[in-house]
Design an enzyme around this catalytic site. Structure first.
Site, mmCIF file in Angstrom:
data_model
loop_
_atom_site.group_PDB
_atom_site.id
_atom_site.type_symbol
_atom_site.label_atom_id
_atom_site.label_comp_id
_atom_site.label_asym_id
_atom_site.label_seq_id
_atom_site.Cartn_x
_atom_site.Cartn_y
_atom_site.Cartn_z
ATOM 1 N N ASP A 87 -4.226 0.491 6.727
ATOM 2 C CA ASP A 87 -4.081 -0.891 5.501
ATOM 3 C C ASP A 87 -4.468 -2.193 6.411
ATOM 4 O OD1 ASP A 87 -2.170 -0.779 8.395
ATOM 5 O OD2 ASP A 87 -1.183 -1.819 7.771
ATOM 6 N N GLU A 150 0.752 -0.964 10.012
ATOM 7 C CA GLU A 150 1.067 -2.259 10.639
ATOM 8 C C GLU A 150 0.454 -3.641 11.070
ATOM 9 O OE1 GLU A 150 -1.159 -3.008 15.084
ATOM 10 O OE2 GLU A 150 -1.710 -3.124 12.557
#
Length: 325
Positions: A87, A150
């Site tokens: 991400d 994250e």
């Protein structure tokens, strides 16, 4: 095996795969999340991209409910964890080329995620591939653990480690090359306050104030809507805003709308790891507004931002600054 020569031999493939990986716009999409794809289609596309690469190379691969996955090589009971994530934070503005084009200039790849963390993730994958291709027998499992959340709330690893064992040792190839040996902690907090309501007659009323897209990004834009008691007050505030922009070498604009004066102010977004390297649009907007005769609620809001965060990126004013050796 000559490891350096093997890396050079695979250089073109590494660059090509990194570009393809970076071209996936894997920004968190809470509204688009669903079972098996909890953080949206694009984040899942990036996870699937890496897991498919692992399958194609003959690694052991596992997808843990779309929250995370792993790519593994080696034998033994112990696990060496290589902690990666697919991400990325929103792209923001000010890019010379589109942020997901993975354009190459000056012998560098320019894209959101090139450093944090798709570039390092692909580098780790190729390192694992070189180990496997060499036929080196390992006494431990090397497990690339690939997260998907994250940049937000780490729900990926929370879920993953409910189902998979914790490595005995590990590292995270994330951000600056060649290594970060320690990193600050992070606090995601909601700050609230109360104020005393009295029957005052303000020149200006703050109707709306917004800034920022993620908790770990310095906001690169702020917007506020203000109504004025008199027309000449509105003109006075517009003039003051233009002067503030000029004094602080900032860009922005103010427009007359049906809801009142709509202000926008541009800053410079950086990762919150080193916020002083950016320009916080939200703090500047609050700094400007709290210097004028706002309604009590608006003044309480903007003055608190100014008092607690202006010129302070280490929590000194909040009373939470700390450090250790």
């Amino acid at each position: 095996m000559n490891w350096e020569a093997e890396v050079i031999r695979k250089k073109d493939d590494l660059i090509k795969d990194t570009q393809s990986f970076l071209q996936i716009e894997s920004v968190l999409d809470e509204e688009g999340g669903k079972e098996g794809k909890p953080f949206g289609e694009k984040v899942d596309d990036a996870l699937q991209y890496m897991l498919k690469k692992g399958e194609d190379e003959g690694f052991t691969v596992k997808n843990v409910d779309g929250y995370a996955g792993h790519i593994e090589y080696g034998e033994g009971d112990d696990i060496v964890g290589v902690l990666c994530h697919v991400d990325v934070v929103p792209a923001g503005d000010g890019w010379t080329t589109p942020p997901f084009s993975a354009d190459i200039r000056e012998n560098k790849i320019f894209a959101r995620g090139a450093i944090d963390d798709k570039g390092p993730t692909m580098a780790a994958f190729y390192a694992l591939k070189i180990l496997k291709d060499s036929g080196l027998q390992l006494s431990k499992k090397i497990r690339m653990i690939i997260g998907t959340d994250e940049e937000s709330d780490w729900r990926c690893v929370d879920h993953y480690f409910k189902h998979e064992p914790m490595p005995q040792i590990g590292f995270a190839p994330d951000a600056d090359f060649p290594i970060i040996h320690a990193e600050k902690g992070i606090i995601d907090a909601v700050v609230s306050f109360t104020y005393q309501q009295t029957a005052n007659h303000p020149r200006y009323t703050l109707k709306q104030f917004t800034s920022g897209m993620r908790l770990n990004m310095v906001p690169d834009e702020a917007a506020a809507t203000v109504t004025a008691a008199q027309e000449h007050d509105a003109e006075s505030l517009k003039t003051a805003f233009e002067a503030y922009l000029a004094d602080h070498q900032l860009s922005g604009e103010v427009k007359n709308t049906a809801d009142g004066l709509h202000f926008t102010l541009k800053g410079v977004s950086v990762h919150a790891m080193e916020p002083a390297h950016g320009t916080n649009a939200g703090i500047h907007m609050a700094n400007f507004l709290c210097g004028h005769e706002l309604d009590e609620q608006g003044l309480a809001f903007t003055s608190q931002i100014n008092a607690l965060f202006d010129q302070d990126t280490r929590g000194q004013k909040l009373g939470i600054a700390c450090k250790d050796e």
